[in-house]
Design a protein around this motif. Structure first.
Motif, short mmCIF file in Angstrom:
data_model
loop_
_atom_site.label_atom_id
_atom_site.label_comp_id
_atom_site.label_asym_id
_atom_site.label_seq_id
_atom_site.Cartn_x
_atom_site.Cartn_y
_atom_site.Cartn_z
N GLY A 14 0.79 -1.22 0.00
CA GLY A 14 0.00 0.00 0.00
C GLY A 14 0.83 1.27 0.00
N ALA A 15 0.10 2.38 -0.23
CA ALA A 15 0.76 3.69 -0.28
C ALA A 15 1.36 4.06 1.06
CB ALA A 15 -0.26 4.75 -0.72
N GLY A 16 0.78 3.55 2.14
CA GLY A 16 1.29 3.85 3.47
C GLY A 16 2.36 2.91 3.94
N ALA A 17 2.82 2.01 3.05
CA ALA A 17 3.86 1.03 3.39
C ALA A 17 3.50 0.26 4.66
CB ALA A 17 5.21 1.71 3.55
N VAL A 18 2.30 -0.34 4.65
CA VAL A 18 1.84 -1.13 5.80
C VAL A 18 2.73 -2.36 5.94
CG1 VAL A 18 -0.09 -2.44 6.78
CG2 VAL A 18 -0.52 -0.34 5.48
N PRO A 19 3.37 -2.56 7.09
CA PRO A 19 4.30 -3.70 7.23
C PRO A 19 3.57 -5.01 7.45
CG PRO A 19 4.21 -2.47 9.28
CD PRO A 19 3.35 -1.72 8.30
N LEU A 20 4.05 -6.06 6.77
CA LEU A 20 3.51 -7.40 6.93
C LEU A 20 4.53 -8.36 7.52
CD1 LEU A 20 1.60 -7.82 3.54
CD2 LEU A 20 0.68 -7.02 5.72
N LEU A 21 5.78 -8.26 7.07
CA LEU A 21 6.87 -9.09 7.57
C LEU A 21 8.06 -8.19 7.89
CD1 LEU A 21 6.85 -12.07 5.00
CD2 LEU A 21 5.76 -12.02 7.25
N LEU A 55 3.73 -12.95 -3.93
CA LEU A 55 3.55 -11.87 -2.97
C LEU A 55 2.29 -11.07 -3.30
CD1 LEU A 55 7.26 -10.65 -2.82
CD2 LEU A 55 6.11 -12.29 -1.32
N PRO A 56 1.73 -10.38 -2.30
CA PRO A 56 0.52 -9.58 -2.57
C PRO A 56 0.78 -8.53 -3.65
CG PRO A 56 0.91 -9.79 -0.20
CD PRO A 56 2.12 -10.34 -0.89
N ARG A 57 -0.27 -8.20 -4.38
CA ARG A 57 -0.15 -7.21 -5.44
C ARG A 57 0.32 -5.87 -4.86
NH1 ARG A 57 -2.28 -7.12 -10.48
NH2 ARG A 57 -3.59 -8.93 -9.97
N GLY A 58 1.33 -5.30 -5.47
CA GLY A 58 1.85 -4.01 -5.02
C GLY A 58 2.78 -4.10 -3.82
N LEU A 273 1.64 -7.27 12.31
CA LEU A 273 2.80 -6.41 12.50
C LEU A 273 2.40 -4.94 12.46
CD1 LEU A 273 5.86 -6.13 12.80
CD2 LEU A 273 6.06 -6.33 10.31
N ALA A 274 1.40 -4.61 11.63
CA ALA A 274 0.99 -3.21 11.48
C ALA A 274 0.37 -2.65 12.76
CB ALA A 274 0.01 -3.08 10.32
N GLU A 275 -0.29 -3.49 13.55
CA GLU A 275 -0.97 -3.00 14.75
C GLU A 275 -0.27 -3.39 16.04
OE1 GLU A 275 -4.87 -4.67 14.87
OE2 GLU A 275 -4.17 -6.73 14.95
N ALA A 276 0.87 -4.06 15.93
CA ALA A 276 1.60 -4.47 17.12
C ALA A 276 2.19 -3.26 17.84
CB ALA A 276 2.72 -5.44 16.74
#
Length: 318
Positions: A14-21, A55-58, A273-276
């Motif tokens: 995403g545009a906000g660079a939401v972290p997943l890993l 990997l997820p799109r984008g 990870l985004a809400e941790a």
């Protein structure tokens, strides 16, 4: 030879660079079975799919993912297609979602072989041999049948045969027994181990079942909120867990061995990870957490046979 090497894998979307890993590292040797465990949403399946370049799109990835010498993150579309066709295979949780329902099983099993230039007759003989290896009583008849004509357990055996058809260096097993009854689960796991040993294939086994991971895996990685929090040999991890999260998972699992003990739910809810919270992602659920746990993500330290990302590895709750 290393079948899979994931080093410092980070993933944002995403545009906000939401972290997943974040900084994920996993290694699978040739012929080795490595477990990846953790609650839903911890990043297990995403880590496994990174070995396929799925990997997820984008998504934006950092770090390095290498499968049998191929740099997956740097590979082009054609190179990825060849990798998926020849060097790495995946067994999914739901076998009915993994096969085309309007094509015969024979077409499914021989497609990859034919794409590699194997003649039709030789591809069919290879498919028959694989179906016999996975325990189907009438392999030739099975080639003519459609997926809906098989039970869940039998179709999962077909999917395993398809995954091993090209003798891949790496097998990704993403919750392959969850949709099966207990008896069939045991048969499928035994089959996977037997075939893996026969072919020298490295296997990454993703599961929620901690006892199963302890029983079949040479080493186990524990994931929480997109990070690896503990790594240890299978028996050592479950005999003497070092990380509070691993201990909490074990206490939340019912056991049929020894004295009856109360099952303790892990307090709170799983975090992405985004809400941790900052620092240690597990600190808001951890009975050992202190103020120092909020200052920075803890580095990995050795405790016994384990490598744990915890400032209080091995400590017991007071």
């Amino acid at each position: 030879m290393t079948a899979l090497a994931i080093e410092g894998l980070g993933l944002t979307v995403g545009a906000g660079a939401v972290p997943l890993l974040d900084g994920v590292g996993v290694r699978v040797g040739a012929g080795e079975t490595v477990g990846l465990v953790g609650e839903s949403g911890s990043g297990k399946s995403l880590t496994a799919r990174s070995a396929l370049g799925m990997l997820p799109r984008g998504a934006r990835a950092t770090g390095r993912v290498t499968v049998a010498g191929t740099d997956v993150l740097a590979a082009g579309r054609r190179e990825l297609r060849e990798l998926r066709r020849t060097r790495v295979s995946m067994v999914f949780q739901d076998p009915r979602a993994a096969v085309n329902p309007v094509r015969r099983v024979g077409d499914y099993l021989t497609e990859g072989l034919r794409a590699r230039g194997v003649p039709a007759r030789a591809a069919t003989e290879r498919a028959l041999d694989l179906l016999a290896q996975v325990g189907l009583r009438d392999p030739r008849g099975a080639l003519r049948r459609y997926p809906h004509e098989f039970s869940g357990g039998m179709l999962q055996r077909v999917v395993i045969a398809g995954a091993l058809a090209t003798e891949p260096a790496l097998l990704l097993a993403d919750e392959p027994t969850t949709a099966l009854d207990v008896t069939t689960q045991a048969e499928v796991v035994g089959l996977l181990k037997e075939l893996q040993k026969a072919h020298g294939t490295g296997m990454l086994f993703v599961t929620h079942d901690l006892d199963l991971a302890a029983a079949i895996c040479d080493r186990v990685y524990v994931m929480y909120a997109g990070r690896i929090v503990e790594e240890a040999p299978g028996a050592a991890l479950f005999g003497a867990p070092a990380h509070p999260y691993t201990r909490a998972l074990l206490e939340a699992s019912p056991s049929v061995r020894g004295e009856r003990a109360a099952v303790k739910a892990v307090r709170g809810r799983p975090r992405s990870l985004a809400e941790a919270p900052g620092g240690c992602a597990f600190r808001d659920r951890c009975p050992l957490a202190g103020d120092d746990c909020a200052r920075a993500v803890p580095g990995t330290r050795r405790h016994g046979a384990s490598l744990a990302a915890c400032l209080r590895a091995g400590e017991e709750p007071r």
